[in-house]
Every structure is written in C-alpha cells, then in structure tokens.
Design a protein around this motif. Structure first.
Motif, PDB file in Angstrom:
ATOM      1  N   LEU A   5       0.826  -1.208   0.000  1.00  0.00           N
ATOM      2  CA  LEU A   5       0.000   0.000   0.000  1.00  0.00           C
ATOM      3  C   LEU A   5       0.862   1.261   0.000  1.00  0.00           C
ATOM      4  CD1 LEU A   5      -2.875  -0.980   2.460  1.00  0.00           C
ATOM      5  CD2 LEU A   5      -2.962  -0.785  -0.027  1.00  0.00           C
ATOM      6  N   ILE A   6       1.982   1.213   0.704  1.00  0.00           N
ATOM      7  CA  ILE A   6       2.905   2.353   0.696  1.00  0.00           C
ATOM      8  C   ILE A   6       3.427   2.570  -0.721  1.00  0.00           C
ATOM      9  CG2 ILE A   6       5.163   3.168   1.474  1.00  0.00           C
ATOM     10  CD1 ILE A   6       4.566   1.835   4.177  1.00  0.00           C
ATOM     11  N   ALA A   7       3.841   1.498  -1.379  1.00  0.00           N
ATOM     12  CA  ALA A   7       4.369   1.606  -2.744  1.00  0.00           C
ATOM     13  C   ALA A   7       3.322   2.149  -3.707  1.00  0.00           C
ATOM     14  CB  ALA A   7       4.877   0.247  -3.217  1.00  0.00           C
ATOM     15  N   ILE A   8       2.111   1.653  -3.603  1.00  0.00           N
ATOM     16  CA  ILE A   8       1.034   2.124  -4.486  1.00  0.00           C
ATOM     17  C   ILE A   8       0.720   3.589  -4.218  1.00  0.00           C
ATOM     18  CG2 ILE A   8      -1.429   1.861  -5.004  1.00  0.00           C
ATOM     19  CD1 ILE A   8      -1.021  -1.192  -4.547  1.00  0.00           C
ATOM     20  N   THR A   9       0.670   3.960  -2.939  1.00  0.00           N
ATOM     21  CA  THR A   9       0.402   5.357  -2.566  1.00  0.00           C
ATOM     22  C   THR A   9       1.473   6.285  -3.118  1.00  0.00           C
ATOM     23  OG1 THR A   9      -0.702   4.641  -0.545  1.00  0.00           O
ATOM     24  CG2 THR A   9       0.074   6.926  -0.621  1.00  0.00           C
ATOM     25  N   ILE A  10       2.727   5.900  -2.944  1.00  0.00           N
ATOM     26  CA  ILE A  10       3.830   6.734  -3.442  1.00  0.00           C
ATOM     27  C   ILE A  10       3.781   6.827  -4.961  1.00  0.00           C
ATOM     28  CG2 ILE A  10       6.343   6.882  -3.665  1.00  0.00           C
ATOM     29  CD1 ILE A  10       6.480   5.645  -0.822  1.00  0.00           C
ATOM     30  N   PHE A  11       3.518   5.712  -5.624  1.00  0.00           N
ATOM     31  CA  PHE A  11       3.450   5.717  -7.084  1.00  0.00           C
ATOM     32  C   PHE A  11       2.352   6.648  -7.590  1.00  0.00           C
ATOM     33  CE2 PHE A  11       1.531   4.071 -10.988  1.00  0.00           C
ATOM     34  CZ  PHE A  11       2.610   4.197 -11.852  1.00  0.00           C
ATOM     35  N   ILE A  12       1.159   6.511  -7.035  1.00  0.00           N
ATOM     36  CA  ILE A  12       0.023   7.324  -7.495  1.00  0.00           C
ATOM     37  C   ILE A  12       0.276   8.803  -7.200  1.00  0.00           C
ATOM     38  CG2 ILE A  12      -2.412   7.834  -7.087  1.00  0.00           C
ATOM     39  CD1 ILE A  12      -2.804   4.768  -6.735  1.00  0.00           C
ATOM     40  N   GLY A  64       8.360  12.169  -4.178  1.00  0.00           N
ATOM     41  CA  GLY A  64       8.133  10.751  -3.904  1.00  0.00           C
ATOM     42  C   GLY A  64       9.066  10.210  -2.833  1.00  0.00           C
ATOM     43  N   VAL A  65      10.332  10.587  -2.899  1.00  0.00           N
ATOM     44  CA  VAL A  65      11.289  10.146  -1.873  1.00  0.00           C
ATOM     45  C   VAL A  65      10.895  10.716  -0.513  1.00  0.00           C
ATOM     46  CG1 VAL A  65      13.687  10.292  -1.109  1.00  0.00           C
ATOM     47  CG2 VAL A  65      13.179   9.818  -3.504  1.00  0.00           C
ATOM     48  N   THR A  66      10.550  12.004  -0.492  1.00  0.00           N
ATOM     49  CA  THR A  66      10.132  12.640   0.761  1.00  0.00           C
ATOM     50  C   THR A  66       8.884  11.967   1.318  1.00  0.00           C
ATOM     51  OG1 THR A  66      11.043  14.727  -0.031  1.00  0.00           O
ATOM     52  CG2 THR A  66       9.518  14.849   1.812  1.00  0.00           C
ATOM     53  N   LEU A  67       7.947  11.663   0.453  1.00  0.00           N
ATOM     54  CA  LEU A  67       6.723  10.979   0.872  1.00  0.00           C
ATOM     55  C   LEU A  67       7.047   9.614   1.467  1.00  0.00           C
ATOM     56  CD1 LEU A  67       3.631  11.010   1.018  1.00  0.00           C
ATOM     57  CD2 LEU A  67       3.607  10.102  -1.318  1.00  0.00           C
ATOM     58  N   SER A  68       8.011   8.923   0.885  1.00  0.00           N
ATOM     59  CA  SER A  68       8.369   7.599   1.408  1.00  0.00           C
ATOM     60  C   SER A  68       8.922   7.705   2.835  1.00  0.00           C
ATOM     61  CB  SER A  68       9.378   6.904   0.492  1.00  0.00           C
ATOM     62  OG  SER A  68      10.676   7.428   0.647  1.00  0.00           O
ATOM     63  N   PHE A  69       9.627   8.793   3.123  1.00  0.00           N
ATOM     64  CA  PHE A  69      10.120   8.982   4.480  1.00  0.00           C
ATOM     65  C   PHE A  69       8.982   9.319   5.432  1.00  0.00           C
ATOM     66  CE2 PHE A  69      14.267   9.167   2.528  1.00  0.00           C
ATOM     67  CZ  PHE A  69      15.089   8.620   3.505  1.00  0.00           C
ATOM     68  N   SER A  70       8.009  10.065   4.972  1.00  0.00           N
ATOM     69  CA  SER A  70       6.900  10.460   5.848  1.00  0.00           C
ATOM     70  C   SER A  70       5.927   9.309   6.097  1.00  0.00           C
ATOM     71  CB  SER A  70       6.161  11.664   5.268  1.00  0.00           C
ATOM     72  OG  SER A  70       5.443  11.291   4.125  1.00  0.00           O
ATOM     73  N   LEU A  71       5.939   8.285   5.264  1.00  0.00           N
ATOM     74  CA  LEU A  71       5.044   7.144   5.443  1.00  0.00           C
ATOM     75  C   LEU A  71       5.670   6.032   6.283  1.00  0.00           C
ATOM     76  CD1 LEU A  71       3.357   6.896   1.934  1.00  0.00           C
ATOM     77  CD2 LEU A  71       2.397   7.787   4.055  1.00  0.00           C
ATOM     78  N   GLY A  72       6.819   6.303   6.840  1.00  0.00           N
ATOM     79  CA  GLY A  72       7.418   5.360   7.772  1.00  0.00           C
ATOM     80  C   GLY A  72       8.007   4.114   7.164  1.00  0.00           C
ATOM     81  N   VAL A  73       8.578   4.228   5.994  1.00  0.00           N
ATOM     82  CA  VAL A  73       9.257   3.089   5.385  1.00  0.00           C
ATOM     83  C   VAL A  73      10.519   2.806   6.201  1.00  0.00           C
ATOM     84  CG1 VAL A  73      10.446   2.252   3.332  1.00  0.00           C
ATOM     85  CG2 VAL A  73       8.382   3.632   3.095  1.00  0.00           C
TER      86      VAL A  73
END
Length: 135
Positions: A5-12, A64-73
């Motif tokens: 879900l994190i990957a899909i969210t970041i992609f979209i 996208g990279v910043t979003l990945s950090f904010s989503l707790g990857v």
C-alpha cells in the motif's frame, strides 16, 4: 501501513505530482519563451519544444522520496546515506543540465561534470561496502 500500500500510494501521488508539475512547467516555458528548443538541422522535431520538463520530473521524484520517508518506510542507515547521495547527485545533474539548456556548456565541461557527479556517488564506497552506490 502495508509495504504494498505504501508503494502504491507513493506511485500514485508521485505520478500525479509529476503530471501537474510537467504540464505547468511546460506551459510556463512556452508562455515566457524560456528554455525552448527550436527546430534545426540536428533536431528531430519540427516545432519548438520546451526543454524544462526534466526539472518538473526531478521535483516529483524528490516529492516521492520525501513521501516515502513520511510514510514510515523502514530503512537501513546505509540506505538513507545512499538516498541522500542519489538526491544530491541528481540535483547537481539537473542543475548543470538546466544551465546547459539555458546558456550552453561545452561537451568537455558536461563530461567533466558528469564524471565529478559520478565520483560523488561512488567514492564513499572507499569507506566500505555500506557506503556509496556501486552496481
């Protein structure tokens, strides 16, 4: 949140940001007649084409990279360092290529810049396997 879900969210989200930014930057470039590549004997296109879309794509990538950090990857410390190296090197390349599109750089200077940026990414590897980016 599940990794898928994190990957899909970041992609979209990144795709949407890229689409919006690219269209806005290209419109602005055409409206201001800035960074336009004109048709010529060494060009494939037959109409003027904006050159500024890459900046928008880079900004969407950073988003996208910043979003990945904010989503707790979850990341390893070496992975964070590699992401920072990738972002820094990408920013330098985008900056120099934008300068090249606007004012022009000689092929020698472009090659030296690209080698220098590649060294920024690779040389930390001399500290050990947990550093730098080497494929």
């Amino acid at each position: 949140m599940e990794p898928v879900l994190i990957a899909i969210t970041i992609f979209i989200a990144t795709t949407a940001v890229s689409r919006v930014l690219v269209s806005r930057v290209l419109l602005l470039s055409q409206r201001l007649q800035v960074l336009i590549d004109l048709p010529g004997p060494r060009r494939v296109h037959t109409t003027p084409v904006p050159r500024s879309g890459g900046v928008a794509v880079f900004l969407a990538f950073v988003f996208g990279v910043t979003l990945s950090f904010s989503l707790g990857v979850e990341r390893f410390p070496s992975e964070v360092e590699r992401i920072a190296l990738l972002l820094a090197a990408s920013a330098l390349i985008v900056g120099f290529m934008l300068y090249d599109d606007a004012l022009g750089l000689s092929p020698k200077i472009k090659l030296l810049v690209q080698i220098g940026v590649a060294l920024i990414v690779v040389l930390p590897r001399l500290q050990g396997r947990a550093h730098g980016i080497v494929i």
